[in-house]
Design an enzyme around this catalytic site. Sequence first.
Site, PDB file in Angstrom:
ATOM      1  N   CYS A  95      71.649 -56.848 -28.173  1.00 22.22           N
ATOM      2  CA  CYS A  95      72.977 -56.251 -28.243  1.00 22.22           C
ATOM      3  C   CYS A  95      73.263 -55.745 -29.660  1.00 22.22           C
ATOM      4  CB  CYS A  95      74.039 -57.268 -27.839  1.00 22.22           C
ATOM      5  SG  CYS A  95      75.737 -56.666 -28.042  1.00 22.22           S
ATOM      6  N   ASN A 103      87.438 -50.606 -22.299  1.00 23.65           N
ATOM      7  CA  ASN A 103      86.799 -50.540 -20.988  1.00 23.65           C
ATOM      8  C   ASN A 103      86.087 -51.862 -20.752  1.00 23.65           C
ATOM      9  OD1 ASN A 103      87.548 -47.819 -20.754  1.00 23.65           O
ATOM     10  ND2 ASN A 103      85.649 -47.121 -21.691  1.00 23.65           N
ATOM     11  N   HIS A 130      79.123 -56.620 -24.634  1.00 23.68           N
ATOM     12  CA  HIS A 130      79.805 -57.372 -25.694  1.00 23.68           C
ATOM     13  C   HIS A 130      81.297 -57.011 -25.688  1.00 23.68           C
ATOM     14  CE1 HIS A 130      79.387 -59.579 -29.625  1.00 23.68           C
ATOM     15  NE2 HIS A 130      80.600 -59.057 -29.765  1.00 23.68           N
ATOM     16  N   HIS A 173      84.428 -55.543 -26.563  1.00 21.89           N
ATOM     17  CA  HIS A 173      84.788 -54.541 -27.566  1.00 21.89           C
ATOM     18  C   HIS A 173      85.678 -53.480 -26.943  1.00 21.89           C
ATOM     19  CE1 HIS A 173      81.683 -52.257 -25.451  1.00 21.89           C
ATOM     20  NE2 HIS A 173      82.078 -51.172 -26.087  1.00 21.89           N
TER      21      HIS A 173
END
Length: 368
Positions: free
Chosen positions: A71, A172, A183, A185
């Site tokens: 990630c 989103n 992750h 965000h």
Amino acid sequence: MRRTEGKLADGRQILYFDDSPEAPPRTAVDQRDLAPAENTSQIRRDPLTGEWVALAAHRQTRTYKPPAGLCPLCPSTEGRPTEIPEPGYDVVVFENRFPSFAQHATAATATGLVPAAPGVGRCEVVCFTDDHSVSFGALPVSRIRTVVDVWADRTAALSELPGVEQVFPFENRGDEIGVTLSHPHGQVYGYPFVTPRTARMLEVAAAYQAEHGRPVMGDVLAAERAEGTRVLIDSAHWTAFVPAAARWPVEVHLVPHRQVPDLPALTDAERDDFAEVYRQVLGMLDGLYDRDLPYIAAWHQAPVNTGRDLAWLHLQVFSILRTADRVKYLAGSESGMAVWINDVTPEDLAVRLSSSRPSHRTVSGTSQ
């Protein structure tokens, strides 16, 4: 909150926002060998609708659903550098490596009747936590409060950039929404134009103000609070309710009781209250189907240079799930004619959300 500014290897800006001034100093250096970012974004105006469309073909190469161990939003570790050089962080903001709009955008090719211009603006990524497996709604209220200050900071900063006409913070969440990085965000867009949705809302607000002498959102808020049928939370400074003309099968609006144009205009008390209310709303949403609800959280705020006396800041949170495992697709009527047909009544949704509770599942080793 402490704010620290730095640069990534390709020159992009990175900002660390720490919950406490006692956090470790942010001095790590990005060791990656990155070429300067190129940007071919442009905007073209549809001559039939008058709306601007962004073209950003370079985004086809952006990172797509990497495994957790790769990630790019997790902290850097020995031998595995990421977008965030530090070994840990609270909240981080950095310029998107694959932006839809950028200050250095240069491409613009007019085609006859279609005006074109460089996609000048700004796109930033906002990482809410260094914990890959947690969700926004599971963050402590204190962290949500930090994020509110970050949204306000970035709104003010992007509003000062050349070419930016509107600032849009959003999140989103979930595969069904199309998220490519799991992750926790969000993002902040600085558009080089006023978006179609905002332009239309300002038109309606201006007409209503001229006819009634009052802001339309103020009357909507008063009516919802008086009726109470669709109200989920009514706090000291905010009301969360399901809008009477909801487009989406799950939709909630969070509206401050005072008319303010944007996030920077919120007082400390309003920001504190929002953090509490929003966490409760997200708990209701995840409790609706007893699963992590895919959603979009969209801040509606005033453009930079117009309509600031008409706009009323609010957050719209909505999901495309009409049942626990069925998606509401935007089919012919919605996609072709922009006429929404909702399979769920707002009143029924309000009842179900009011009775839902956050599910007690384990996230990152702690019971949420």
